[in-house]
Scaffold this motif. Sequence first.
Motif, PDB file in Angstrom:
ATOM      1  N   VAL A  10       0.837  -1.205   0.000  1.00 22.72           N
ATOM      2  CA  VAL A  10       0.000   0.000   0.000  1.00 22.72           C
ATOM      3  C   VAL A  10       0.868   1.249   0.000  1.00 22.72           C
ATOM      4  O   VAL A  10       1.999   1.238   0.461  1.00 22.72           O
ATOM      5  N   ASN A  11       0.274   2.312  -0.521  1.00 18.81           N
ATOM      6  CA  ASN A  11       0.823   3.652  -0.343  1.00 18.81           C
ATOM      7  C   ASN A  11      -0.155   4.388   0.577  1.00 18.81           C
ATOM      8  O   ASN A  11      -1.078   3.775   1.122  1.00 18.81           O
ATOM      9  N   GLY A  12       0.015   5.673   0.769  1.00 19.16           N
ATOM     10  CA  GLY A  12      -0.863   6.417   1.671  1.00 19.16           C
ATOM     11  C   GLY A  12      -2.313   6.425   1.248  1.00 19.16           C
ATOM     12  O   GLY A  12      -3.220   6.299   2.074  1.00 19.16           O
ATOM     13  N   THR A  42       5.086   7.172  -0.084  1.00 17.28           N
ATOM     14  CA  THR A  42       5.649   7.368  -1.429  1.00 17.28           C
ATOM     15  C   THR A  42       4.749   8.212  -2.322  1.00 17.28           C
ATOM     16  O   THR A  42       5.195   8.695  -3.353  1.00 17.28           O
ATOM     17  N   ASP A  43       3.480   8.397  -1.920  1.00 17.85           N
ATOM     18  CA  ASP A  43       2.584   9.278  -2.669  1.00 17.85           C
ATOM     19  C   ASP A  43       2.256  10.544  -1.867  1.00 17.85           C
ATOM     20  O   ASP A  43       1.217  11.167  -2.049  1.00 17.85           O
ATOM     21  N   ASN A  44       3.167  10.890  -0.952  1.00 17.05           N
ATOM     22  CA  ASN A  44       3.147  12.159  -0.208  1.00 17.05           C
ATOM     23  C   ASN A  44       2.010  12.312   0.795  1.00 17.05           C
ATOM     24  O   ASN A  44       1.569  13.427   1.061  1.00 17.05           O
ATOM     25  N   HIS A  45       1.549  11.233   1.384  1.00 17.86           N
ATOM     26  CA  HIS A  45       0.592  11.293   2.482  1.00 17.86           C
ATOM     27  C   HIS A  45       1.358  11.186   3.796  1.00 17.86           C
ATOM     28  O   HIS A  45       2.374  10.505   3.874  1.00 17.86           O
ATOM     29  N   GLN A  46       0.831  11.843   4.816  1.00 13.65           N
ATOM     30  CA  GLN A  46       1.457  11.754   6.132  1.00 13.65           C
ATOM     31  C   GLN A  46       0.887  10.541   6.866  1.00 13.65           C
ATOM     32  O   GLN A  46      -0.328  10.401   6.996  1.00 13.65           O
ATOM     33  N   LEU A  47       1.764   9.647   7.331  1.00  9.54           N
ATOM     34  CA  LEU A  47       1.344   8.437   8.032  1.00  9.54           C
ATOM     35  C   LEU A  47       2.002   8.377   9.401  1.00  9.54           C
ATOM     36  O   LEU A  47       3.140   8.821   9.581  1.00  9.54           O
ATOM     37  N   THR A  48       1.287   7.784  10.353  1.00  8.93           N
ATOM     38  CA  THR A  48       1.824   7.536  11.685  1.00  8.93           C
ATOM     39  C   THR A  48       2.069   6.042  11.811  1.00  8.93           C
ATOM     40  O   THR A  48       1.190   5.234  11.494  1.00  8.93           O
ATOM     41  N   VAL A  49       3.265   5.685  12.270  1.00 10.90           N
ATOM     42  CA  VAL A  49       3.629   4.284  12.446  1.00 10.90           C
ATOM     43  C   VAL A  49       3.974   4.090  13.917  1.00 10.90           C
ATOM     44  O   VAL A  49       4.899   4.716  14.434  1.00 10.90           O
ATOM     45  N   LYS A  50       3.206   3.225  14.585  1.00 11.80           N
ATOM     46  CA  LYS A  50       3.405   2.979  16.017  1.00 11.80           C
ATOM     47  C   LYS A  50       4.174   1.682  16.222  1.00 11.80           C
ATOM     48  O   LYS A  50       3.970   0.717  15.493  1.00 11.80           O
ATOM     49  N   GLY A  51       5.032   1.677  17.239  1.00 10.91           N
ATOM     50  CA  GLY A  51       5.786   0.470  17.571  1.00 10.91           C
ATOM     51  C   GLY A  51       7.007   0.256  16.711  1.00 10.91           C
ATOM     52  O   GLY A  51       7.363  -0.868  16.390  1.00 10.91           O
TER      53      GLY A  51
END
Length: 106
Positions: A10-12, A42-51
């Motif tokens: 997946v991308n954002g 990779t498509d310029n979305h802001q993502l939060t990654v926990k852990g």
Amino acid sequence: MDTSTPAVFVNGELLKLHMSQRVRTVVQVMQNEGGTVLGQSTDNHQLTVKGTTSVPVTHFMEVIGVADGPQSIRAEICTDFGSNFDTASFNGLCKLANGEFKNFYM
């Protein structure tokens, strides 16, 4: 290679289509604090990654985990890909893996 629990590329933009599913993506680390990464897909979305593990800011990180929100992943595995990564190619792979070639990837 473990095929018992596949992860969707997946991308954002595509993340929100795979809520509560195991996913795989790459983000560029923008901020890393206390096991939580704020990254750019990779498509310029802001993502939060926990852990997450400790990955330097500006490095690219592969994340395999569960999509627990439209812009959030609960990480199971994180891999530092360094500071050089072809985001356009990965973004294209995500589109193919969720489009006409979906059957090849799942």
